[in-house]
Scaffold this motif. Structure first.
Motif, PDB file in Angstrom:
ATOM      1  N   ALA A 150      38.166  36.129  32.843  1.00  0.00           N
ATOM      2  CA  ALA A 150      36.957  36.319  32.688  1.00  0.00           C
ATOM      3  C   ALA A 150      36.865  36.195  31.024  1.00  0.00           C
ATOM      4  O   ALA A 150      36.283  35.572  30.651  1.00  0.00           O
ATOM      5  N   VAL A 202      45.014  28.302  41.572  1.00  0.00           N
ATOM      6  CA  VAL A 202      44.475  29.368  41.433  1.00  0.00           C
ATOM      7  C   VAL A 202      44.763  30.042  40.271  1.00  0.00           C
ATOM      8  O   VAL A 202      46.499  30.051  39.530  1.00  0.00           O
ATOM      9  N   SER A 203      44.328  30.910  39.957  1.00  0.00           N
ATOM     10  CA  SER A 203      44.635  31.784  38.409  1.00  0.00           C
ATOM     11  C   SER A 203      45.369  33.204  39.079  1.00  0.00           C
ATOM     12  O   SER A 203      44.934  33.724  40.522  1.00  0.00           O
ATOM     13  N   ASP A 237      43.428  36.424  37.839  1.00  0.00           N
ATOM     14  CA  ASP A 237      43.190  37.380  37.738  1.00  0.00           C
ATOM     15  C   ASP A 237      41.892  37.542  38.457  1.00  0.00           C
ATOM     16  O   ASP A 237      41.454  36.513  39.137  1.00  0.00           O
ATOM     17  N   LEU A 238      41.873  39.066  38.916  1.00  0.00           N
ATOM     18  CA  LEU A 238      40.780  39.184  40.003  1.00  0.00           C
ATOM     19  C   LEU A 238      39.543  38.519  39.983  1.00  0.00           C
ATOM     20  O   LEU A 238      38.795  38.204  38.770  1.00  0.00           O
ATOM     21  N   LYS A 239      39.000  37.860  40.583  1.00  0.00           N
ATOM     22  CA  LYS A 239      37.902  37.657  40.894  1.00  0.00           C
ATOM     23  C   LYS A 239      36.773  37.942  41.679  1.00  0.00           C
ATOM     24  O   LYS A 239      35.534  38.032  40.802  1.00  0.00           O
ATOM     25  N   LYS A 240      36.666  38.825  42.743  1.00  0.00           N
ATOM     26  CA  LYS A 240      35.665  39.460  43.415  1.00  0.00           C
ATOM     27  C   LYS A 240      35.390  40.596  43.417  1.00  0.00           C
ATOM     28  O   LYS A 240      36.713  41.138  44.741  1.00  0.00           O
ATOM     29  N   SER A 294      42.895  34.026  45.905  1.00  0.00           N
ATOM     30  CA  SER A 294      41.917  33.595  45.503  1.00  0.00           C
ATOM     31  C   SER A 294      42.063  33.809  44.280  1.00  0.00           C
ATOM     32  O   SER A 294      42.043  33.642  43.134  1.00  0.00           O
ATOM     33  N   GLY A 331      40.834  39.900  35.224  1.00  0.00           N
ATOM     34  CA  GLY A 331      39.511  39.416  35.492  1.00  0.00           C
ATOM     35  C   GLY A 331      38.642  40.424  35.644  1.00  0.00           C
ATOM     36  O   GLY A 331      37.032  40.049  36.039  1.00  0.00           O
ATOM     37  N   LEU A 336      37.919  43.138  36.855  1.00  0.00           N
ATOM     38  CA  LEU A 336      37.684  43.839  37.358  1.00  0.00           C
ATOM     39  C   LEU A 336      38.419  44.569  37.816  1.00  0.00           C
ATOM     40  O   LEU A 336      39.627  44.875  37.805  1.00  0.00           O
ATOM     41  N   ARG A 371      37.775  28.700  33.066  1.00  0.00           N
ATOM     42  CA  ARG A 371      38.213  30.006  34.063  1.00  0.00           C
ATOM     43  C   ARG A 371      37.336  29.117  35.826  1.00  0.00           C
ATOM     44  O   ARG A 371      36.936  29.487  35.914  1.00  0.00           O
ATOM     45  N   THR A 379      38.892  27.913  37.429  1.00  0.00           N
ATOM     46  CA  THR A 379      39.178  28.990  39.042  1.00  0.00           C
ATOM     47  C   THR A 379      39.090  30.178  39.505  1.00  0.00           C
ATOM     48  O   THR A 379      39.246  30.404  40.564  1.00  0.00           O
ATOM     49  N   ARG A 380      37.814  30.085  38.873  1.00  0.00           N
ATOM     50  CA  ARG A 380      36.647  31.910  38.914  1.00  0.00           C
ATOM     51  C   ARG A 380      35.749  31.136  40.250  1.00  0.00           C
ATOM     52  O   ARG A 380      35.125  32.188  40.663  1.00  0.00           O
ATOM     53  N   ARG A 410      35.456  29.566  42.321  1.00  0.00           N
ATOM     54  CA  ARG A 410      35.512  29.357  43.882  1.00  0.00           C
ATOM     55  C   ARG A 410      35.202  30.410  44.782  1.00  0.00           C
ATOM     56  O   ARG A 410      34.806  30.479  45.784  1.00  0.00           O
ATOM     57  N   SER A 411      35.632  31.948  44.169  1.00  0.00           N
ATOM     58  CA  SER A 411      35.209  33.208  44.831  1.00  0.00           C
ATOM     59  C   SER A 411      34.386  33.519  44.720  1.00  0.00           C
ATOM     60  O   SER A 411      33.320  34.532  44.750  1.00  0.00           O
ATOM     61  N   SER A 440      29.718  34.531  33.250  1.00  0.00           N
ATOM     62  CA  SER A 440      31.091  34.043  32.405  1.00  0.00           C
ATOM     63  C   SER A 440      31.864  32.879  32.598  1.00  0.00           C
ATOM     64  O   SER A 440      32.711  32.106  32.190  1.00  0.00           O
TER      65      SER A 440
END
Lengths: 968, 282
Positions: free
Chosen positions: A653, A791-792, A794-797, A853, A874, A876, B235, B237-238, B240-241, B255
């Motif tokens: 992020a 994919v990376s 970092d937490l996404k959601k 993710s 992320g 999160l 960023r 890759t962020r 998608r989710s 962001s």
């Protein structure tokens, strides 16, 4: 006459350079310094009038907005309180990087009379400090006596004369080495005195060979043999025979290797027979297929010793050297990526404890980073991957691994020298750079010069190499040459000797362009001057290729021709100075046989009281130097030049989380990509080098899987840095690591395509030799079909699920958890490649199907560190419970959290894809361990299912992780 | 007219030439990579092109000062050609090292039209090279290169060691502002001035890019050519989710600013503006 120009910032203009030095001085615990000023000095020699020098100052050397100049004396420094001046310049013979550009700049002004230029830098240190402290600051920060000296106007004027060869012009005299009647003692003395680094058996072989010929060798012949037979060029240990003995509980066992390399590392490749391997272990780098038009190649080398003595120059020329490997592969690859891994002593090591003659680890680190930065950035090659490790045993012997990936057209991936081709030398001029043991021929210098290897005394010039690269690739695309190689260790002697091995070659040494007069024919031949490439060019194409170089101001000179004689013939002004049979040169080396012994060290598992709370150990591990954020370094590298970067070294992020591997997409309008990763963990090697090797391979592979790659097309490189392998215990560890490489790479189905070894990494303190921990770097390169699947970590959601993939065991040996408790332990992480391969395959498919993710591999610090990093990257939170971690054995919170078992990943899965993910991973050990939360905390419930064993805010965790290198 | 012709100027140490050419080609230009020697020796004519692009890199190793040597070559060896090029209404863009060259050659900001050096780009306040992404606030300026952008705040990477913009004096700085020559300022993602690292080098007034009075000559430290495709965004890759995996479209999250759709990055519009202008006007 000589004009001396001083340039400095105008009063009121912020002096960023001076401010940076002031901070470094504060680091030395000298607090009285109020201000540091920097003055650039140009000593310009030639027929220049006063009005011309004024123009040079105004229109070239000074920025009219921010700077002012003097050419008729120095800026006033007296009368401003306690100002100490310290002037530093390069020693004669050391490349002055600014000289050429300044000359060009003056010519561009239409002023032709300049002969030579020498630059210097004057530091004005203000504050109430004693002269001794000034000297200390100079010694610790501002200059390196290997390449520079404290200077003044008079000294610099004298240096200018030396450089022009006015002091010691060379007169030809053929030198024969009278060794035919030498006994063993004399032979060894000769080897030592001449810094030939040949052992007795090798010296005897040479003596007997020339005895049979009935003539003594010339100095040049002996040097050529020594260079060709050196460990650096021939890898005698790795390619030699080893009698390996292993002491086990069940008793000793012995195994004989005829050629260690062929029977371990290379055997993997031979047995796997991958159709996508194009060229392995032959050329300057390993080549694999990329797409229908291009191949990719990869090489990693070390530049340890030079970096220990002169960190900036050593690391810079290490980078420059490894870039020339892909460039010298086939008929030339375009460099697309740099990767660098360093091992240093702790940067906070007390100055007073340092062994004599050793630079402080912090200085080495800063210098190495700056060297890699300036070379890579100036070459326009992204440095997008790397690692830095710290251990006290690297204090006297830092490790600097430099790697480069190149992109090469399929039809340019091979080379063949034809008899009759001309030998074309391209790039930098030849000087005394890197001639072993030789110091510059000036009485003044000998008095104060180091007795160390002269190969340290090198500063690279990346712009020369950039020009060479640009033009070579043009010549390649027009098919103007048959073969190419780089001048690296051994200089021309190795490059020409190798290239002409099949045909024979004749070189006229007086044709080689020199930086300054006075070099002997042998010095010319073995100089390791940087930025030079060697080409074989068909006579009919020579005019065309010379034109390509001339157009962009790249020096290219025909220095000889390839023959049919299978002999190496060298001439200096028509006098023959070397005439060697290629067969003897390349195959006459007597095989060595060494003994190796491996005995497991006597280690125990420590008894660490299980703590109720693991927040503190987690913080400690995040702040440990190996784990802590390296953003300070990464941001200094241009990791995005060429526009190919698709997964950066920092993700998340706020663009500051630790990415597992980097991805580049070298062809801008294609989705095809290259993933590069590195596996290294010398701590495991303290317990068992076999499992260190296994773990390094596993780590490199799982990083590739973690970012969305697959095992389909992965190539490995090995880089062994070891102590003195003449000692059986050191060699024993190396053999064991090589065995680990074979077993694990073979089982994973990933071939080695190239490698390198650097042995004898030891240094002496108080008469005792200290070896580095045997260190194996495994670098991996994978081809990825579709970059959009990446994919990376970092937490996404919030609401997404967290799975642990792969089984955890009680494998705390060599772990960071033990490390922060001052222990090593015994239970080193092992690798089960059979199950590991199944896990990686399944996970790779799941990632490619879009079921994942975020994904992060578990390495140093285990699951706890992996989860914490994912969370703060992320922005999160995460709620997690350790009892759901797939585990075998007696459960303990700290083991589950911090064990460093291999082949494990933490995976974020969107809630609605849970079933699909479970199905995709069927048969693999997985556990649903938690979920992503909005609240910015990382909370872990222990095995009892109730108590919180970790509870920390993301900011605290991130601060702990970022603190160690902040403000460096 | 057809495809505008862009000359991508190279010298020893230029290293962003390929991706800069690629960006121009993406928006319909025809590019020609030309070495400074070819212009100096008369093998190529500047006049045959509508746009001159000076890409990033370390020309001549940044020796003496970044951009200085190439700037002097333009000043002393190609003076007439460059002046003719400008007076015939053509376009110039200098990116990173190219911006340094334009400023040190007196081509930017060139307020008194005498090609005098009126400003400089010097060592970052951090005293070192830094690669990081920055938000750029578009200012009301004459610059034709920033006319049509996806947003008033865009997102691009910088990668330089000498990017601190300094004007000769306060008067000149005021003029840059009042004459509408400041094209971009460093900012936070809301467009506010935010100090380091939002302003990565310590530039006065957060100045990241300027143009001359014609609006046709433009220089900036950030790299638009490094953000023309979504995979270059740090960023991406962020994305998608945050969205439905079936319906990957606009990001929207703060962001993710700068990642507007999965085709185009923020930097591409800058090249497109230049090429459209060249098509219309030349």
């Amino acid at each position: 006459m000589i004009w001396r120009v001083e340039v400095k910032n105008k009063p009121g203009i912020f002096d960023a350079a001076g401010e940076g030095i002031k901070k470094d001085i504060l680091d030395l615990n000298i607090k009285q310094v109020e201000e540091v000023g920097v003055i650039d000095i140009y000593n310009i020699e030639g027929k220049i009038t006063a009005s011309e020098i004024r123009r040079i100052c105004e229109e070239l050397l000074t920025d009219p907005i921010t700077q002012e100049y003097r050419y008729d004396g120095s800026f006033e420094t007296k009368g401003r309180g306690d100002v100490h001046a310290l002037e530093v310049c390069y020693k004669p013979g050391v490349m002055d990087p600014v000289e050429d550009s300044t000359k060009k700049g003056i010519r561009d002004l239409g002023i032709p009379g300049v002969n030579s230029i020498k630059t210097a830098r004057k530091y004005l240190i203000k504050g109430g400090i004693a002269q001794e402290q000034v000297n200390y600051i100079g010694d610790k920060l501002l200059y390196n006596k290997v390449i520079q000296h404290i200077s003044d106007a008079k000294k610099e004027a004298a240096d200018l004369k030396i450089e022009k060869g006015e002091v010691a012009p060379y007169k030809f005299r053929l030198i024969n080495v009278d060794m035919l009647e030498m006994d063993d003692k004399a032979l060894l003395a000769l080897s030592a005195k001449g810094q030939l680094f040949l052992n007795l058996n090798e010296m005897r072989t040479i003596r007997d060979y020339f005895k049979k010929l009935g003539k003594p060798p010339t100095d040049c012949e002996l040097e050529t043999i020594a260079q060709t037979w050196s460990e650096h060029c021939k890898h005698k240990t790795f390619r030699g025979a080893v009698e390996y003995k292993e002491i086990k509980k069940t008793g000793p066992s012995t195994r004989i290797y005829n050629n260690l390399l062929k029977e371990t590392i290379m055997k993997v490749t031979r047995e796997l027979k991958k159709s996508w391997c194009v060229s392995v272990f032959k050329d300057n780098s390993g080549v694999i297929k990329f797409n229908p038009k291009f191949n990719v190649c990869f090489k990693v080398e070390t530049h340890n010793h030079p970096s220990a003595l002169e960190p900036y120059g050593g690391a810079g020329t290490g980078t420059g050297g490894v870039i020339r490997d892909p460039l010298g592969t086939g008929r030339g690859a375009r460099p697309i990526l740099n990767t660098d891994v360093f091992c240093f002593g702790p940067p906070d090591y007390p100055h007073e404890k340092l062994p004599k003659g050793v630079l402080h680890p912090k200085r080495i680190m800063k210098g190495v980073v700056a060297g890699v930065r300036d070379y890579g950035n100036r070459m326009g090659i992204p440095t997008a991957n790397g690692a830095v490790l710290f251990d006290e045993r690297y204090i006297g012997n830092p490790l600097v691994f430099c790697g480069n990936v190149g992109l090469i057209p399929k039809d340019r991936s091979t080379k063949k020298v034809e008899s009759g081709d001309l030998v074309l030398l391209v790039g930098g001029r030849t000087g005394r750079d890197g001639i072993h043991g030789a110091t510059f021929s000036s009485g003044e210098l000998t008095a104060e010069s180091e007795t160390r290897s002269g190969s340290a005394v090198q500063i690279g010039n990346p712009i020369t190499e950039k020009k060479v690269t640009d033009t070579l690739l043009k010549a390649r695309d027009r098919n103007l040459f048959d073969a190419i190689t780089d001048c690296g260790g051994g200089g021309l002697s190795s490059a020409v000797g190798e290239m002409g091995e099949e045909t024979g070659v004749r070189v006229y040494l007086e044709k080689i362009p020199l930086k300054y007069k006075g070099l002997t024919y042998t010095e010319i031949w073995i100089s390791e001057a940087q930025e030079r490439m060697l080409l074989a060019v068909d006579k009919s194409k020579i005019d065309a290729i010379l034109e390509v170089f001339r157009k962009e101001d790249v020096e290219a000179t025909v220095i000889g021709e390839f023959t049919k004689t299978k002999r190496l013939e060298l001439f200096y002004n028509r006098k023959k100075v070397c005439d060697l049979d290629m067969r003897f040169l390349h195959n006459g080396l007597p095989k060595i046989k060494r003994t190796a012994l491996w005995e497991p060290p006597d280690l125990k598992e420590p008894q660490i009281q299980a703590e109720k709370q693991s927040t503190l150990p987690l913080m400690k591990i995040l702040s440990s130097l190996n784990v802590a954020s390296k953003e300070w370094i990464i941001r200094q590298y241009d990791h995005e030049v060429q526009g190919a970067s698709a997964l950066k070294p920092l993700v998340g992020a706020e663009n500051d989380g630790p990415s597992d591997a980097c991805i580049v997409k070298p062809i801008l309008d294609s989705k095809k990509a290259v993933i590069v990763s590195n596996g290294i963990n010398p701590m495991y090697g303290l317990i068992d080098p076999y499992w260190m090797a296994a773990s390094a391979i596993d780590e490199a592979l799982r990083q590739i899987i973690a970012v969305g790659g697959s095992l389909k097309e992965v190539a490995l490189l090995d880089n062994f840095c070891w102590g003195n392998t003449d000692k059986p215990d050191r060699l024993g560890g190396l053999v064991r690591a090589a065995q680990g490489c074979y077993d694990v790479a073979k089982a994973y189905g990933v071939p080695f395509i190239s490698g390198k070894d650097s042995l004898n990494n030891e240094y002496t303190v108080d008469g005792k030799s200290i070896a580095i921990p045997g260190t194996l770097l495994i670098s991996a390169m994978a081809v990825m079909d579709d970059v959009s699947k990446a994919v990376s970590m970092d937490l996404k959601k919030p609401g997404d699920l967290i799975f642990a993939v792969g089984a955890t065991y009680n494998e705390m040996g060599g772990s960071h958890y033990y490390h922060i408790n001052g222990e090593v332990g015994k239970n080193v992480p092992k690798v089960n490649a059979k199950s590991g391969k199944a896990v990686m395959r399944k996970l790779s498919k799941a990632v490619n199907r879009g079921l994942v993710s975020a994904c992060h591999d578990c390495s140093e610090g285990g699951i706890a560190v992996a989860c914490a990093e994912m969370a703060f990257a992320g922005g999160l939170g995460m709620e997690m419970r350790v009892d759901k971690v797939p585990y075998k054995g007696h459960k303990r919170n700290d083991i589950l959290l911090f064990s460093e078992s291999n082949t494990r990943f933490i995976v974020e899965v969107p809630r609605k894809l849970k079933k699909k993910f479970r199905k995709a991973m069927k048969g693999a050990p997985i556990g649903l361990i938690g979920e992503v939360t909005k609240e910015e905390r990382f909370r872990v419930t222990g095995i009892d299912g109730k108590s919180a064993v970790i509870d920390a805010g993301l900011k605290e965790l991130k601060d702990a992780w970022q603190r160690p290198f902040k403000g460096f | 007219m057809g495809r505008p012709r862009v000359v991508i100027l190279r010298a020893a140490g230029t290293n962003c030439d390929r991706e800069t050419a690629f960006a121009f080609e993406e928006v319909g230009a025809k590019t020609d990579s030309v070495h400074i020697n070819q212009l100096v020796r008369g093998e190529k004519e500047l006049n045959n092109y509508q746009i001159l692009a000076i890409p990033g890199g370390f020309t001549y190793g940044d020796d003496i000062a970044s951009g200085k040597l190439l700037a002097n070559e333009l000043r002393y060896k190609l003076e007439d050609e460059v002046k003719r090029f400008i007076s015939s209404g053509k376009l110039i863009i200098g990116i990173c090292n190219g911006f340094q060259v334009l400023v040190k050659a007196g081509l930017l900001p060139n307020l008194n039209s005498g090609f005098q050096i009126e400003a400089t780009l010097t060592l970052n306040n951090s005293a070192r090279f830094e690669d990081r992404w920055v938000y750029l606030k578009r200012m009301h300026s004459r610059c034709i290169w920033t006319k049509d952008l996806p947003d008033d705040i865009i997102y691009l990477p910088v990668a330089h060691g000498e990017g601190r913009f300094i004007a000769r004096d306060e008067t000149l700085l005021r003029l840059l502002d009042s004459e509408g020559l400041i094209a971009f300022k460093y900012s936070d993602k809301e467009g506010n001035s935010a100090g380091y690292p939002a302003n990565p080098n310590g530039s006065i007034e957060d100045i990241a890019g300027i143009c001359d009075q014609t609006g046709r000559i433009f220089g900036l430290m950030p790299h638009p050519e490094r953000h023309i495709h979504y995979t270059q965004h740090p960023r991406w890759t962020r994305l998608r989710s945050f969205c439905d995996s079936e319906n990957i479209g606009f990001g929207g999250q703060a962001s993710l600013r700068g990642l507007r759709n999965l085709k185009e990055g923020d930097g591409l519009a800058i090249f497109r503006n230049g090429v459209i202008y060249a098509k219309k006007m030349l």
